[in-house]
Write a protein that holds these residues in place. Structure first.
Motif, PDB file in Angstrom:
ATOM      1  N   TYR A  27       0.789  -0.618  -0.111  1.00 35.68           N
ATOM      2  CA  TYR A  27       0.028  -0.005  -0.271  1.00 35.68           C
ATOM      3  C   TYR A  27       0.900   1.714  -0.253  1.00 35.68           C
ATOM      4  O   TYR A  27       0.321   1.997  -0.480  1.00 35.68           O
ATOM      5  CB  TYR A  27      -1.011  -0.510   1.346  1.00 35.68           C
ATOM      6  CG  TYR A  27      -1.636   1.132   1.510  1.00 35.68           C
ATOM      7  CD1 TYR A  27      -2.265   1.718   0.335  1.00 35.68           C
ATOM      8  CD2 TYR A  27      -1.366   1.818   2.067  1.00 35.68           C
ATOM      9  CE1 TYR A  27      -3.176   3.021   0.674  1.00 35.68           C
ATOM     10  CE2 TYR A  27      -2.610   3.255   2.951  1.00 35.68           C
ATOM     11  CZ  TYR A  27      -3.288   3.637   1.256  1.00 35.68           C
ATOM     12  OH  TYR A  27      -4.152   4.542   1.753  1.00 35.68           O
ATOM     13  N   SER A  32      -2.086   4.092  -4.674  1.00 33.05           N
ATOM     14  CA  SER A  32      -3.108   5.012  -3.689  1.00 33.05           C
ATOM     15  C   SER A  32      -2.731   5.897  -2.965  1.00 33.05           C
ATOM     16  O   SER A  32      -3.265   6.956  -2.568  1.00 33.05           O
ATOM     17  CB  SER A  32      -3.951   3.749  -3.935  1.00 33.05           C
ATOM     18  OG  SER A  32      -4.909   3.252  -4.547  1.00 33.05           O
ATOM     19  N   TRP A  33      -1.739   5.445  -2.509  1.00 36.46           N
ATOM     20  CA  TRP A  33      -1.552   5.912  -1.040  1.00 36.46           C
ATOM     21  C   TRP A  33      -0.811   7.186  -1.784  1.00 36.46           C
ATOM     22  O   TRP A  33      -0.454   8.558  -0.696  1.00 36.46           O
ATOM     23  CB  TRP A  33       0.132   5.293  -0.327  1.00 36.46           C
ATOM     24  CG  TRP A  33       0.385   6.013   0.880  1.00 36.46           C
ATOM     25  CD1 TRP A  33       2.029   6.155   0.965  1.00 36.46           C
ATOM     26  CD2 TRP A  33       0.236   7.047   1.721  1.00 36.46           C
ATOM     27  NE1 TRP A  33       3.116   7.037   1.909  1.00 36.46           N
ATOM     28  CE2 TRP A  33       0.802   7.623   2.497  1.00 36.46           C
ATOM     29  CE3 TRP A  33      -1.726   6.807   2.598  1.00 36.46           C
ATOM     30  CZ2 TRP A  33       1.179   7.444   3.674  1.00 36.46           C
ATOM     31  CZ3 TRP A  33      -1.411   7.359   3.192  1.00 36.46           C
ATOM     32  CH2 TRP A  33      -0.113   7.760   4.429  1.00 36.46           C
ATOM     33  N   ARG A  36      -3.398   9.297  -1.455  1.00 36.75           N
ATOM     34  CA  ARG A  36      -3.704  10.045  -1.059  1.00 36.75           C
ATOM     35  C   ARG A  36      -3.100  10.723   0.129  1.00 36.75           C
ATOM     36  O   ARG A  36      -4.123  12.031   0.889  1.00 36.75           O
ATOM     37  CB  ARG A  36      -4.023   8.494   0.690  1.00 36.75           C
ATOM     38  CG  ARG A  36      -4.664   8.946   2.360  1.00 36.75           C
ATOM     39  CD  ARG A  36      -6.081   8.816   1.835  1.00 36.75           C
ATOM     40  NE  ARG A  36      -6.778   9.803   3.384  1.00 36.75           N
ATOM     41  CZ  ARG A  36      -7.279  10.692   3.494  1.00 36.75           C
ATOM     42  NH1 ARG A  36      -6.340  12.010   2.512  1.00 36.75           N
ATOM     43  NH2 ARG A  36      -7.547  11.279   4.548  1.00 36.75           N
ATOM     44  N   TRP A  40      -4.699  14.691   1.252  1.00 35.91           N
ATOM     45  CA  TRP A  40      -4.608  14.945   2.830  1.00 35.91           C
ATOM     46  C   TRP A  40      -4.192  16.100   3.153  1.00 35.91           C
ATOM     47  O   TRP A  40      -4.649  17.523   3.944  1.00 35.91           O
ATOM     48  CB  TRP A  40      -3.865  14.468   4.103  1.00 35.91           C
ATOM     49  CG  TRP A  40      -3.676  14.549   5.514  1.00 35.91           C
ATOM     50  CD1 TRP A  40      -4.080  14.382   6.549  1.00 35.91           C
ATOM     51  CD2 TRP A  40      -2.546  15.398   5.401  1.00 35.91           C
ATOM     52  NE1 TRP A  40      -3.439  14.633   7.116  1.00 35.91           N
ATOM     53  CE2 TRP A  40      -2.413  15.516   6.746  1.00 35.91           C
ATOM     54  CE3 TRP A  40      -1.338  16.265   4.458  1.00 35.91           C
ATOM     55  CZ2 TRP A  40      -1.732  16.367   7.481  1.00 35.91           C
ATOM     56  CZ3 TRP A  40      -0.894  16.671   5.633  1.00 35.91           C
ATOM     57  CH2 TRP A  40      -0.818  17.513   6.822  1.00 35.91           C
ATOM     58  N   GLN A  75      -8.051   1.897   9.614  1.00 37.14           N
ATOM     59  CA  GLN A  75      -8.662   2.035   8.558  1.00 37.14           C
ATOM     60  C   GLN A  75      -7.792   2.393   7.079  1.00 37.14           C
ATOM     61  O   GLN A  75      -7.874   2.587   6.111  1.00 37.14           O
ATOM     62  CB  GLN A  75      -9.366   3.014   8.405  1.00 37.14           C
ATOM     63  CG  GLN A  75     -10.478   3.150   9.235  1.00 37.14           C
ATOM     64  CD  GLN A  75     -11.511   4.125   9.263  1.00 37.14           C
ATOM     65  OE1 GLN A  75     -12.551   4.562   8.680  1.00 37.14           O
ATOM     66  NE2 GLN A  75     -11.679   4.722  10.809  1.00 37.14           N
ATOM     67  N   GLY A  77      -5.681   2.507   3.760  1.00 41.24           N
ATOM     68  CA  GLY A  77      -6.304   2.978   2.989  1.00 41.24           C
ATOM     69  C   GLY A  77      -7.711   3.003   2.708  1.00 41.24           C
ATOM     70  O   GLY A  77      -7.951   3.631   1.483  1.00 41.24           O
ATOM     71  N   GLN A  78      -8.641   3.390   3.608  1.00 38.35           N
ATOM     72  CA  GLN A  78      -9.742   4.084   3.816  1.00 38.35           C
ATOM     73  C   GLN A  78      -9.219   4.932   5.366  1.00 38.35           C
ATOM     74  O   GLN A  78     -10.321   5.692   6.007  1.00 38.35           O
ATOM     75  CB  GLN A  78     -10.679   4.209   3.845  1.00 38.35           C
ATOM     76  CG  GLN A  78     -10.425   3.053   1.818  1.00 38.35           C
ATOM     77  CD  GLN A  78     -12.471   2.007   2.222  1.00 38.35           C
ATOM     78  OE1 GLN A  78     -13.067   2.145   3.641  1.00 38.35           O
ATOM     79  NE2 GLN A  78     -12.666   1.658   1.480  1.00 38.35           N
ATOM     80  N   GLU A  79      -7.319   6.164   5.074  1.00 34.56           N
ATOM     81  CA  GLU A  79      -7.806   6.647   6.437  1.00 34.56           C
ATOM     82  C   GLU A  79      -8.179   7.731   6.375  1.00 34.56           C
ATOM     83  O   GLU A  79      -8.151   8.443   5.503  1.00 34.56           O
ATOM     84  CB  GLU A  79      -6.112   6.455   6.233  1.00 34.56           C
ATOM     85  CG  GLU A  79      -5.016   5.729   6.374  1.00 34.56           C
ATOM     86  CD  GLU A  79      -5.198   5.346   4.591  1.00 34.56           C
ATOM     87  OE1 GLU A  79      -3.944   4.803   5.130  1.00 34.56           O
ATOM     88  OE2 GLU A  79      -5.385   6.054   3.912  1.00 34.56           O
ATOM     89  N   PRO A  80      -9.363   7.954   7.672  1.00 32.77           N
ATOM     90  CA  PRO A  80      -9.576   9.546   7.914  1.00 32.77           C
ATOM     91  C   PRO A  80      -8.335  10.661   7.949  1.00 32.77           C
ATOM     92  O   PRO A  80      -7.225  10.159   8.548  1.00 32.77           O
ATOM     93  CB  PRO A  80     -10.636   9.031   9.284  1.00 32.77           C
ATOM     94  CG  PRO A  80      -9.851   8.343   9.953  1.00 32.77           C
ATOM     95  CD  PRO A  80      -9.483   7.282   8.995  1.00 32.77           C
TER      96      PRO A  80
END
Length: 135
Positions: A27, A32-33, A36, A40, A75, A77-80
């Motif tokens: 990941y 994707s990372w 993300r 952020w 979470q 991969g779907q981190e808040p």
């Protein structure tokens, strides 16, 4: 028997841990990372107009070439946004050295351990303005 006693984890525990580490590494190397991380940063800029994000420990301005520490892997991969902590690479390495070398910290919930270690690193941080050379 002389020497140190070594505590071995059962094979199943070692295999699960190795599988989690492989998934995490995959990941972290993914597009994707990277997307993300950019999301952020966009969120930060939208919620903190005119302010740059800073390392949670040393307060150096954070850029996309720095790290985002996962306060929780719950979470992945779907981190808040709240699970991602901006850190410069040296401070992030210091946090992980502490976290990974002590069973005390690893036994705590990761979010709590992260917050406490960051607090401790801030206390230990030495700046030229306080008359002490850097750590």
């Amino acid at each position: 028997m002389t020497g140190t006693v070594r505590h071995l984890r059962p094979a199943g525990v070692r295999l699960r841990r190795a599988a989690r580490r492989r998934a995490y590494a995959t990941y972290m190397a993914s597009g994707s990372w990277q997307r993300r991380r950019r999301a952020w940063l966009r969120h930060w800029r939208n919620t903190h107009p005119g302010a740059d994000p800073k390392c949670a420990v040393c307060e150096r301005v954070w850029t996309l070439s720095d790290d985002l520490h996962h306060a929780s892997y719950d979470q992945l991969g779907q981190e808040p946004d709240a699970d991602l902590v901006p850190m410069c690479k040296p401070c992030h390495r210091a946090l992980h050295r502490i976290l990974e070398r002590s069973s005390h910290w690893r036994a705590m919930p990761r979010r709590a351990a992260t917050a406490r270690i960051i607090t401790n690193l801030r206390r230990l941080r030495r700046t030229p303005s306080d008359g002490v050379s850097g750590a």
